[in-house]
Write an enzyme that holds these catalytic residues in place. Structure first.
Site, short mmCIF file in Angstrom:
data_model
loop_
_atom_site.label_atom_id
_atom_site.label_comp_id
_atom_site.label_asym_id
_atom_site.label_seq_id
_atom_site.Cartn_x
_atom_site.Cartn_y
_atom_site.Cartn_z
N LYS A 140 4.57 -4.01 -6.52
CA LYS A 140 5.39 -3.38 -7.58
C LYS A 140 6.47 -2.48 -7.00
O LYS A 140 7.55 -2.35 -7.56
CB LYS A 140 4.50 -2.58 -8.53
N GLY A 155 -2.67 -5.78 -13.02
CA GLY A 155 -3.68 -6.60 -12.32
C GLY A 155 -3.78 -7.99 -12.90
O GLY A 155 -2.80 -8.73 -12.97
N GLY A 211 -14.13 5.00 -6.17
CA GLY A 211 -13.17 4.03 -5.66
C GLY A 211 -12.06 3.70 -6.65
O GLY A 211 -11.30 2.76 -6.44
N GLU A 260 -7.25 6.56 -4.77
CA GLU A 260 -7.14 6.54 -3.31
C GLU A 260 -7.25 7.96 -2.77
O GLU A 260 -7.18 8.94 -3.52
CB GLU A 260 -5.79 5.93 -2.93
N ASP A 320 3.62 5.38 -10.00
CA ASP A 320 3.11 4.00 -9.96
C ASP A 320 3.34 3.32 -11.32
O ASP A 320 3.81 2.18 -11.38
CB ASP A 320 1.60 4.04 -9.61
N LYS A 364 5.86 -0.01 -12.55
CA LYS A 364 5.41 -1.16 -13.35
C LYS A 364 6.21 -1.27 -14.65
O LYS A 364 6.54 -2.37 -15.09
CB LYS A 364 3.91 -1.02 -13.65
N1 LIG Z 1 -5.69 -3.32 -4.22
C1 LIG Z 1 -5.45 -3.58 -5.50
O1 LIG Z 1 -6.32 -3.49 -6.37
C2 LIG Z 1 -4.08 -4.02 -5.93
C3 LIG Z 1 -3.82 -4.30 -7.28
C4 LIG Z 1 -2.55 -4.75 -7.67
C5 LIG Z 1 -1.55 -4.84 -6.73
N2 LIG Z 1 -1.81 -4.52 -5.42
C6 LIG Z 1 -0.69 -4.62 -4.45
O2 LIG Z 1 -1.07 -5.52 -3.41
C7 LIG Z 1 -0.43 -5.14 -2.20
C8 LIG Z 1 -1.48 -4.93 -1.12
O3 LIG Z 1 -2.39 -3.92 -1.51
P1 LIG Z 1 -3.79 -3.72 -0.76
O4 LIG Z 1 -4.52 -2.70 -1.54
O5 LIG Z 1 -4.44 -5.03 -0.50
O6 LIG Z 1 -3.27 -3.06 0.62
P2 LIG Z 1 -4.02 -2.96 2.03
O7 LIG Z 1 -5.48 -2.95 1.83
O8 LIG Z 1 -3.36 -1.81 2.74
O9 LIG Z 1 -3.65 -4.32 2.78
C9 LIG Z 1 -2.36 -4.53 3.29
C10 LIG Z 1 -2.38 -5.72 4.25
O10 LIG Z 1 -1.05 -5.91 4.75
C11 LIG Z 1 -1.08 -5.94 6.17
N3 LIG Z 1 0.12 -5.31 6.70
C12 LIG Z 1 0.55 -4.03 6.53
N4 LIG Z 1 1.70 -3.82 7.21
C13 LIG Z 1 2.01 -5.01 7.80
C14 LIG Z 1 3.06 -5.42 8.63
N5 LIG Z 1 4.03 -4.57 8.99
N6 LIG Z 1 3.07 -6.69 9.06
C15 LIG Z 1 2.10 -7.55 8.73
N7 LIG Z 1 1.04 -7.21 7.94
C16 LIG Z 1 1.00 -5.94 7.48
C17 LIG Z 1 -2.30 -5.14 6.57
O11 LIG Z 1 -2.68 -5.57 7.84
P3 LIG Z 1 -3.87 -4.88 8.68
O12 LIG Z 1 -5.11 -5.51 8.14
O13 LIG Z 1 -3.59 -5.29 10.10
O14 LIG Z 1 -3.77 -3.41 8.44
C18 LIG Z 1 -3.30 -5.54 5.47
O15 LIG Z 1 -3.94 -6.74 5.76
C19 LIG Z 1 0.39 -3.89 -2.55
O16 LIG Z 1 1.70 -4.25 -2.87
C20 LIG Z 1 -0.32 -3.33 -3.76
O17 LIG Z 1 0.54 -2.54 -4.56
C21 LIG Z 1 -3.03 -4.13 -4.99
#
Ligand SMILES: NC(=O)c1ccc[n+]([C@@H]2O[C@H](COP(=O)([O-])OP(=O)(O)OC[C@H]3O[C@@H](n4cnc5c(N)ncnc54)[C@H](OP(=O)(O)O)[C@@H]3O)[C@@H](O)[C@H]2O)c1
Length: 386
Positions: free
Chosen positions: A69, A98, A151, A154, A165, A169
């Site tokens: 987003k 989501g 959880g 954050e 945030d 959206k």
């Molecule tokens: N979590 C949710 O419930 C949720 C819901 C809706 C939307 N989102 C969106 O989904 C996206 C990811 O969220 P998340 O919670 O899954 O984040 P996260 O847990 O921090 O995961 C991010 C991933 O991206 C990788 N990464 C970060 N920097 C990088 C780089 N420079 N080059 C290559 N890979 C890189 C990280 O690698 P490493 O493993 O090596 O650190 C990790 O695997 C975000 O845009 C978030 O807003 C998440």
């Protein structure tokens, strides 16, 4: 992602996605994955390097699915333009609410509706905190700590609790619903950090519940997009959305209102939305959304308000306050007064008026000698659909 001719559960005639490679900070090569893929899924988050990868993928003719987003709300013009020029799909269902299919519904099912207004509870963390405060009477800090333990928040919850945030959206939803180039910087936002258990208790007496509400609406020839805490009457479809759930209400003359709700975040839920986009991208696309209308932002909007203030408990005080409200055209719908020794707490709900006039009235009231704590104002959404 690459694709093969598939077997169940993919519908006959569709292809089955296969993973061509994974890129993290410590493994994988973007160039290798791009070379071997038809579609790229971006789940890095933030602006760079996500922006660079997404643009390179689309310019190389690959469809892109993202849940980002921040990227869409800040760099949307550039991304949609690139998708349009390369004739590829940019899909982002998981970026807003989501797994609740609000993006798809706005882009496809309601593409023919002249949308007038969208209200959304699009941040699960703040909805959980407000639900717990209302349910148990706990303070904002206690409810935030509980959300972190479970959880739902954050370690650094700043962008959730300050409304940023949700603002990102709402910028995305406004762009989809109204076809104008709304970015995060156009969205006014306010968070829930200042909400007290008192607000929730008094509101209950007045038949109101509190939510962090995102609004995008047409006003005359313009558009207002904003996020702030707002009170709702029980008949509003968003009033019953509790805990970490998200919900979005779309209003239009033709459809009255449509409300969608469900889990707004979480691993399996977000993954489901992402996979749905991947599968959809294999089906011939809906038209790529390109914004054509100019953006005309409306800064001053009408709202009903809840006011909360501490005053000296003596005759004539309410009349003085009502007079200052009257000067700004505000009229009182309901009042609750509670004695606190030689002070009184005054809580009232006002009929709708322009925000600028309400804030002017609050300044005048705050300067009165009989007012001990300046009025705190929270918007009230008056619509009820049942
Ligand atoms: N979590 C949710 O419930 C949720 C819901 C809706 C939307 N989102 C969106 O989904 C996206 C990811 O969220 P998340 O919670 O899954 O984040 P996260 O847990 O921090 O995961 C991010 C991933 O991206 C990788 N990464 C970060 N920097 C990088 C780089 N420079 N080059 C290559 N890979 C890189 C990280 O690698 P490493 O493993 O090596 O650190 C990790 O695997 C975000 O845009 C978030 O807003 C998440």
């Amino acid at each position: 992602m690459t694709t093969n001719n598939g077997t169940a559960p993919y519908p006959v005639g569709l292809r089955r996605p296969e993973l061509a490679g994974v890129l993290t900070r410590s493994r994988g090569s973007f160039e290798d994955i791009l070379e071997r893929s038809e579609l790229i899924v971006e789940l890095i988050g933030g602006i760079e390097p996500a922006r660079d990868y997404v643009l390179r993928a689309m310019r190389a003719g690959r469809h892109v699915v993202t849940a980002n987003k921040q990227l869409l709300s800040q760099c949307g013009d550039e991304l949609w333009q690139a998708a349009h020029e390369a004739n590829v799909q940019l899909r982002f269902e998981a970026a807003v609410a989501g797994v609740v299919p609000v993006v798809r519904v706005l882009q496809e099912s309601l593409a023919g509706a002249h949308v007038e207004r969208i209200h959304g509870i699009v941040n699960g963390t703040t909805n959980f905190i407000l639900t717990e405060m209302a349910r148990t009477g706990m303070s904002y800090q206690e409810a935030l700590a509980q959300a972190q333990r479970l959880g739902y928040a954050e370690a650094d919850p700043s962008d959730d609790v300050n409304g940023k945030d949700a603002a990102a959206k709402m910028a995305i939803l406004a762009r989809l619903a109204f076809g104008v180039p709304v970015r995060l910087e156009h969205v006014r936002y306010e968070g829930i950090e200042h909400i007290t258990p008192d607000d929730l208790a008094y509101a209950r007496e007045l038949g109101l519940g509190l939510k962090l509400i995102g609004t995008a609406e047409r006003i005359d020839d313009g558009l207002s997009v904003r996020v702030h805490p707002a009170f709702l009457y029980a008949g509003h479809p968003l009033a019953s959305v509790a805990g970490p759930f998200n919900a979005v209400t779309v209003e239009s003359g033709a459809i009255t209102e449509v409300t969608m709700s469900g889990p707004g975040a979480g691993g399996p839920q977000t993954a489901t939305a992402v996979l749905g986009d991947v599968i959809s991208a294999m089906i011939p696309p809906p038209s790529v959304a390109v914004t054509v209308e100019p953006l005309n932002l409306v800064e001053d909007v009408e709202s009903a308000f809840y006011l909360h203030m501490e005053v000296v408990d003596r005759p004539g005080v309410l009349a003085q306050i009502a007079q200052l409200l009257g000067i700004q055209g505000a009229s009182i719908k309901s009042v609750v007064q509670r004695g606190l020794g030689d002070q009184a707490r005054l809580v009232m709900v006002l009929h709708p008026l322009l925000e600028s006039r309400l804030f002017a009235a609050c300044e005048l009231i705050g300067a009165l000698e009989v007012v001990r704590s300046p009025p705190r104002a929270i918007r009230v959404i008056e619509e009820e659909f049942v």
